[in-house]
Design a protein around this motif. Structure first.
Motif, PDB file in Angstrom:
ATOM      1  N   PRO A  63     -11.525   5.274   9.755  1.00 42.15           N
ATOM      2  CA  PRO A  63     -11.368   6.126   8.572  1.00 42.15           C
ATOM      3  C   PRO A  63     -12.435   7.218   8.504  1.00 42.15           C
ATOM      4  O   PRO A  63     -13.560   7.025   8.955  1.00 42.15           O
ATOM      5  CB  PRO A  63     -11.500   5.153   7.399  1.00 42.15           C
ATOM      6  N   ASP A  67      -8.141   1.456  -4.341  1.00 41.40           N
ATOM      7  CA  ASP A  67      -9.007   1.696  -3.196  1.00 41.40           C
ATOM      8  C   ASP A  67      -8.200   2.501  -2.181  1.00 41.40           C
ATOM      9  O   ASP A  67      -7.005   2.251  -2.000  1.00 41.40           O
ATOM     10  CB  ASP A  67      -9.440   0.347  -2.598  1.00 41.40           C
ATOM     11  N   LEU A  70      -8.319   4.349   1.819  1.00 43.25           N
ATOM     12  CA  LEU A  70      -8.917   4.720   3.093  1.00 43.25           C
ATOM     13  C   LEU A  70      -8.189   5.962   3.577  1.00 43.25           C
ATOM     14  O   LEU A  70      -6.951   6.028   3.514  1.00 43.25           O
ATOM     15  CB  LEU A  70      -8.783   3.603   4.125  1.00 43.25           C
ATOM     16  N   ALA A  90      -7.358  11.341  -2.181  1.00 40.93           N
ATOM     17  CA  ALA A  90      -7.619   9.998  -2.699  1.00 40.93           C
ATOM     18  C   ALA A  90      -7.120   9.869  -4.133  1.00 40.93           C
ATOM     19  O   ALA A  90      -6.442   8.889  -4.484  1.00 40.93           O
ATOM     20  CB  ALA A  90      -9.119   9.696  -2.631  1.00 40.93           C
ATOM     21  N   GLU A 149       0.858  -1.172   0.000  1.00 35.52           N
ATOM     22  CA  GLU A 149       0.000   0.000   0.000  1.00 35.52           C
ATOM     23  C   GLU A 149       0.898   1.227   0.000  1.00 35.52           C
ATOM     24  O   GLU A 149       2.033   1.184   0.459  1.00 35.52           O
ATOM     25  CB  GLU A 149      -0.991   0.001   1.160  1.00 35.52           C
ATOM     26  N   ARG A 189     -13.661   6.765   2.379  1.00 36.70           N
ATOM     27  CA  ARG A 189     -13.221   5.632   1.568  1.00 36.70           C
ATOM     28  C   ARG A 189     -13.486   5.993   0.124  1.00 36.70           C
ATOM     29  O   ARG A 189     -14.523   6.563  -0.208  1.00 36.70           O
ATOM     30  CB  ARG A 189     -14.000   4.374   1.917  1.00 36.70           C
ATOM     31  N   SER A 190     -12.531   5.665  -0.747  1.00 33.79           N
ATOM     32  CA  SER A 190     -12.698   6.014  -2.149  1.00 33.79           C
ATOM     33  C   SER A 190     -12.251   4.866  -3.037  1.00 33.79           C
ATOM     34  O   SER A 190     -11.340   4.115  -2.702  1.00 33.79           O
ATOM     35  CB  SER A 190     -11.861   7.260  -2.471  1.00 33.79           C
ATOM     36  N   SER A 191     -12.902   4.768  -4.188  1.00 35.10           N
ATOM     37  CA  SER A 191     -12.511   3.834  -5.238  1.00 35.10           C
ATOM     38  C   SER A 191     -12.205   4.663  -6.484  1.00 35.10           C
ATOM     39  O   SER A 191     -12.994   5.551  -6.822  1.00 35.10           O
ATOM     40  CB  SER A 191     -13.654   2.863  -5.504  1.00 35.10           C
ATOM     41  N   ARG A 208      -4.240   5.679   2.762  1.00 37.09           N
ATOM     42  CA  ARG A 208      -3.653   4.347   2.555  1.00 37.09           C
ATOM     43  C   ARG A 208      -4.267   3.792   1.281  1.00 37.09           C
ATOM     44  O   ARG A 208      -5.427   3.388   1.281  1.00 37.09           O
ATOM     45  CB  ARG A 208      -3.945   3.433   3.735  1.00 37.09           C
ATOM     46  N   PHE A 213      -7.634   8.640   6.778  1.00 37.83           N
ATOM     47  CA  PHE A 213      -7.719   8.744   8.232  1.00 37.83           C
ATOM     48  C   PHE A 213      -7.267  10.122   8.693  1.00 37.83           C
ATOM     49  O   PHE A 213      -6.390  10.722   8.079  1.00 37.83           O
ATOM     50  CB  PHE A 213      -6.795   7.714   8.902  1.00 37.83           C
TER      51      PHE A 213
END
Length: 139
Positions: free
Chosen positions: A125, A114, A116, A60, A33, A128-130, A100, A118
Motif C-alpha cells: 500500500p 479503514d 488501504l 480514502a 470491502e 492507510r487511512s482511518s 480497499r 494501492f
C-alpha cells in the motif's frame, strides 16, 4: 449487514449528489470491502509527477463514505468527523490508485472505516487511512 446499494446505485447516487468529483472515481466492487478506483490524471499530480496527498485523502474519504452508503442506503449528509492518513510510499507514476475500504463499526450515529490505498498492480500500500463518520438521524 446486507448490501443496501450496489455498484450501479452508488455510482448513480454519486453522480446526483457529488457530480463535481463523481467522474474521478469508479466503484469496482461492493462487499465485505468496497473497492474504488481513482482515475489518476494531470489534475491529481503534485510537483515531481506523483499523486498528491490531498488526492489520496479524497480517495480514502469518498471510499469510506461509499462503504457506509452501501450498507445504510442513500444518506447524502453522512459527514466525516475524524480522519487520519499515513502516507507510506510514493505512488507509482502513471497508474490509477485503488482503495480497499472496510467498515470496522457501523452504529446508529457513528461509523468507523479503514482504507488501504494501492498503486494499480502493486502489492504494497501507498497509504492507510482511518475515517469516522457521523450518520444523521432518520426522519
Amino acid at each position: 449487514m446486507e448490501i443496501a446499494m450496489d455498484e450501479a446505485r452508488l455510482a448513480a447516487f454519486m453522480e446526483e449528489e457529488f457530480p463535481q468529483v463523481a467522474g474521478d472515481f469508479v466503484i469496482e466492487s461492493v462487499g465485505e470491502e468496497l473497492i474504488v478506483r481513482l482515475k489518476v490524471g494531470e489534475l491529481h499530480l503534485r510537483p515531481g509527477g506523483t499523486v498528491s496527498g490531498p488526492t489520496m485523502f479524497a480517495l480514502a474519504d469518498v471510499s469510506v463514505w461509499l462503504a457506509i452508503l452501501s450498507r445504510i442506503g442513500p444518506v447524502a449528509l453522512a459527514v466525516t468527523t475524524g480522519a487520519s492518513i499515513d502516507f507510506m510510499r510514493k505512488p507509482a507514476a502513471g497508474r490509477d490508485l485503488i482503495a480497499r475500504a472496510r467498515l470496522l463499526k457501523l452504529g446508529r450515529v457513528l461509523a468507523v472505516g479503514d482504507v488501504l490505498i494501492f498503486s494499480e498492480g502493486e502489492a504494497a500500500p501507498v497509504a492507510r487511512s482511518s475515517m469516522t463518520y457521523s450518520i444523521p438521524p432518520k426522519g
